[in-house]
Design a protein around this motif. Sequence first.
Motif, mmCIF file in Angstrom:
data_model
loop_
_atom_site.group_PDB
_atom_site.id
_atom_site.type_symbol
_atom_site.label_atom_id
_atom_site.label_comp_id
_atom_site.label_asym_id
_atom_site.label_seq_id
_atom_site.Cartn_x
_atom_site.Cartn_y
_atom_site.Cartn_z
ATOM 1 N N TYR A 1 0.879 -1.163 0.000
ATOM 2 C CA TYR A 1 0.000 0.000 0.000
ATOM 3 C C TYR A 1 0.922 1.218 0.000
ATOM 4 O O TYR A 1 2.015 1.160 -0.543
ATOM 5 N N SER A 2 0.495 2.301 0.618
ATOM 6 C CA SER A 2 1.426 3.419 0.801
ATOM 7 C C SER A 2 2.563 2.959 1.701
ATOM 8 O O SER A 2 2.363 2.171 2.630
ATOM 9 N N PRO A 3 3.778 3.405 1.438
ATOM 10 C CA PRO A 3 4.911 2.958 2.251
ATOM 11 C C PRO A 3 4.737 3.348 3.702
ATOM 12 O O PRO A 3 4.247 4.431 4.017
ATOM 13 N N ARG A 4 5.134 2.450 4.608
ATOM 14 C CA ARG A 4 5.024 2.715 6.034
ATOM 15 C C ARG A 4 6.127 1.965 6.752
ATOM 16 O O ARG A 4 6.536 0.891 6.307
ATOM 17 N N ILE B 1 16.054 -22.199 -12.076
ATOM 18 C CA ILE B 1 15.789 -21.735 -10.705
ATOM 19 C C ILE B 1 14.639 -20.743 -10.757
ATOM 20 O O ILE B 1 14.709 -19.736 -11.452
ATOM 21 N N MET B 2 13.566 -21.030 -10.032
ATOM 22 C CA MET B 2 12.406 -20.151 -9.963
ATOM 23 C C MET B 2 12.338 -19.524 -8.569
ATOM 24 O O MET B 2 12.389 -20.226 -7.565
ATOM 25 N N ILE B 3 12.209 -18.190 -8.538
ATOM 26 C CA ILE B 3 12.137 -17.454 -7.274
ATOM 27 C C ILE B 3 10.830 -16.670 -7.270
ATOM 28 O O ILE B 3 10.617 -15.795 -8.108
ATOM 29 N N SER B 4 9.956 -16.978 -6.330
ATOM 30 C CA SER B 4 8.624 -16.375 -6.317
ATOM 31 C C SER B 4 8.312 -15.759 -4.959
ATOM 32 O O SER B 4 8.930 -16.097 -3.945
ATOM 33 N N GLY B 5 7.330 -14.872 -4.962
ATOM 34 C CA GLY B 5 6.855 -14.242 -3.733
ATOM 35 C C GLY B 5 5.398 -14.603 -3.475
ATOM 36 O O GLY B 5 4.620 -14.796 -4.421
ATOM 37 N N THR B 6 5.021 -14.682 -2.209
ATOM 38 C CA THR B 6 3.628 -14.968 -1.864
ATOM 39 C C THR B 6 2.744 -13.748 -2.058
ATOM 40 O O THR B 6 1.535 -13.848 -2.052
ATOM 41 N N HIS B 7 3.344 -12.564 -2.158
ATOM 42 C CA HIS B 7 2.663 -11.296 -2.392
ATOM 43 C C HIS B 7 2.009 -10.726 -1.134
ATOM 44 O O HIS B 7 1.032 -9.970 -1.219
ATOM 45 N N THR B 8 2.535 -11.060 0.023
ATOM 46 C CA THR B 8 2.046 -10.394 1.226
ATOM 47 C C THR B 8 2.211 -8.888 1.098
ATOM 48 O O THR B 8 3.236 -8.404 0.608
ATOM 49 N N HIS B 9 1.188 -8.143 1.539
ATOM 50 C CA HIS B 9 1.244 -6.680 1.519
ATOM 51 C C HIS B 9 1.729 -6.110 2.848
ATOM 52 O O HIS B 9 1.595 -4.911 3.099
ATOM 53 N N SER B 10 2.275 -6.973 3.685
ATOM 54 C CA SER B 10 2.800 -6.541 4.983
ATOM 55 C C SER B 10 4.239 -6.993 5.150
ATOM 56 O O SER B 10 4.670 -7.371 6.234
ATOM 57 N N GLY B 11 4.975 -6.962 4.047
ATOM 58 C CA GLY B 11 6.370 -7.373 4.070
ATOM 59 C C GLY B 11 7.299 -6.280 3.592
ATOM 60 O O GLY B 11 6.887 -5.143 3.341
ATOM 61 N N PRO B 12 8.573 -6.596 3.435
ATOM 62 C CA PRO B 12 9.601 -5.594 3.120
ATOM 63 C C PRO B 12 9.575 -5.150 1.671
ATOM 64 O O PRO B 12 8.931 -5.760 0.808
ATOM 65 N N VAL C 1 -5.612 -9.610 3.790
ATOM 66 C CA VAL C 1 -6.484 -9.515 4.957
ATOM 67 C C VAL C 1 -6.040 -8.330 5.810
ATOM 68 O O VAL C 1 -6.859 -7.606 6.374
ATOM 69 N N LEU C 2 -4.728 -8.120 5.883
ATOM 70 C CA LEU C 2 -4.192 -6.954 6.579
ATOM 71 C C LEU C 2 -4.128 -5.771 5.609
ATOM 72 O O LEU C 2 -3.757 -5.930 4.446
ATOM 73 N N GLY C 3 -4.469 -4.592 6.109
ATOM 74 C CA GLY C 3 -4.548 -3.424 5.256
ATOM 75 C C GLY C 3 -3.472 -2.395 5.515
ATOM 76 O O GLY C 3 -2.513 -2.643 6.262
ATOM 77 N N PRO C 4 -3.619 -1.205 4.942
ATOM 78 C CA PRO C 4 -2.596 -0.162 5.060
ATOM 79 C C PRO C 4 -2.437 0.374 6.474
ATOM 80 O O PRO C 4 -1.410 0.983 6.770
ATOM 81 N N GLY C 5 -3.427 0.144 7.335
ATOM 82 C CA GLY C 5 -3.293 0.592 8.720
ATOM 83 C C GLY C 5 -2.521 -0.367 9.592
ATOM 84 O O GLY C 5 -2.213 -0.058 10.747
ATOM 85 N N SER C 6 -2.202 -1.536 9.058
ATOM 86 C CA SER C 6 -1.433 -2.525 9.816
ATOM 87 C C SER C 6 0.052 -2.183 9.713
ATOM 88 O O SER C 6 0.602 -2.083 8.619
ATOM 89 N N MET C 7 0.682 -2.031 10.857
ATOM 90 C CA MET C 7 2.081 -1.595 10.881
ATOM 91 C C MET C 7 3.046 -2.715 11.272
ATOM 92 O O MET C 7 4.227 -2.478 11.447
ATOM 93 N N LYS C 8 2.528 -3.925 11.407
ATOM 94 C CA LYS C 8 3.368 -5.039 11.833
ATOM 95 C C LYS C 8 3.718 -5.927 10.639
ATOM 96 O O LYS C 8 2.864 -6.238 9.806
ATOM 97 N N ILE C 9 4.966 -6.321 10.569
ATOM 98 C CA ILE C 9 5.424 -7.253 9.546
ATOM 99 C C ILE C 9 4.626 -8.549 9.665
ATOM 100 O O ILE C 9 4.457 -9.085 10.759
#
Length: 417
Positions: A29-32, A90-101, A213-221
Amino acid sequence: MYAEEVNQFRIGLARLDITPPIGCTMVGYSPRASNGIGHRLYAEAMCVLPAEGKDGWILITSDAIGYRAAYVAEVRKRISQATGIRPEAIMISGTHTHSGPGTILFGSEKLSDLDAEYLNHLADLLVELAGKAAEEAANSQSSHFEVAWTEAPHLASNRRIRSPQGKWMNEWQDPQHVHPGYFDPTIMLLAVRRMEGETDDALLVNYGVHPVVLGPGSMKISSDWPGYMKDMIEAVTGVGMAVFAAGGGANINPLICVSQGAELPRKMGESVAEVVIEATKKLYPVSGDVVTSHSEPWNIVRTRDASKHTDRPGSKKGDTIGTEIQVLRAGDLCIIGLPGELFSEYSRMIREASPLPHTMVVSLANDYIGYLPTNEAQTQGAYETNMAPAEPLEESLMEHASRALAGVMLEEKKAKK
């Protein structure tokens, strides 16, 4: 157990904690700046070698929003040097969590020194992870794959809706489950079983639903719902390592999302886990013994300027984006990886086009080029289409996916010569 004719591979597995330090920039989302850890992040690797020989492949999944091609290329090069596995295998993929780095940046994010340090460390971890899996595969006893198919249509829906005024838009939540858009609810399970084992050593779950499930207001990794899904699968089944690979879910959201706290992502993850655990009763062995891979180049000419980061190479209308579609094969199983956010419709279309009976479609593999919508969605407009690099895309995507699948079949003939 199974009869002796079950085909055998040498399979190595590994997992490492890749949780970034508190304070790192979170994206999606917006960077935080993160202020805590809700659920730790992990990366998993699977190295597959034939019963004899060493020309195999490596699949890496990770709790990250995705990766740029240049980052993947460097990590692949280092993994190849450490393991002997070809970079294009070699395949490198992401789960696409929106609460990661910030492994990819979308807009106004600016990486701090802490972020840059973490990305360098993450590359080291991915190389180490692949090396562990490759070493285990080289020294492993015989293993085989099992597959099962199930569906979970009751947990998510298409977030694209048409307003009463006729305009297409996103409505992220659908608590009453009334959104009418297409959703492929298929879940594919891929298990790794040692020939003498009583339980699976690994269970890979492929499902196309955004981890939002977690949104832009979530500040925890957090790994969002897939992390909680994996926790429950391992706790209930005794499987050594549960893994998640994102399917075509670019237009698909959990019914309740953009929230805060652990309760809702845990509930979603455990709901998926319940469906998966029941489906493990239907697992059956994969036939065939060939181990091959193929990477198909895909050059896309932009028909629109990038909506964000327009100062970067390849961001202007008329520029060419060089990327790839990759296929990993083990017997009658293949895993096809696509370099962006794939619409749900493509999962079915690609499976139907595949010459192999067990085809897993993985989004966000080896690159991030934006959204990959269907032609129908592009005519409708709305957010995802504005983030697509070109219009139309469907014919080109399916042509190159079919080439990649055909290419991996040709690799079998080469291997037998």
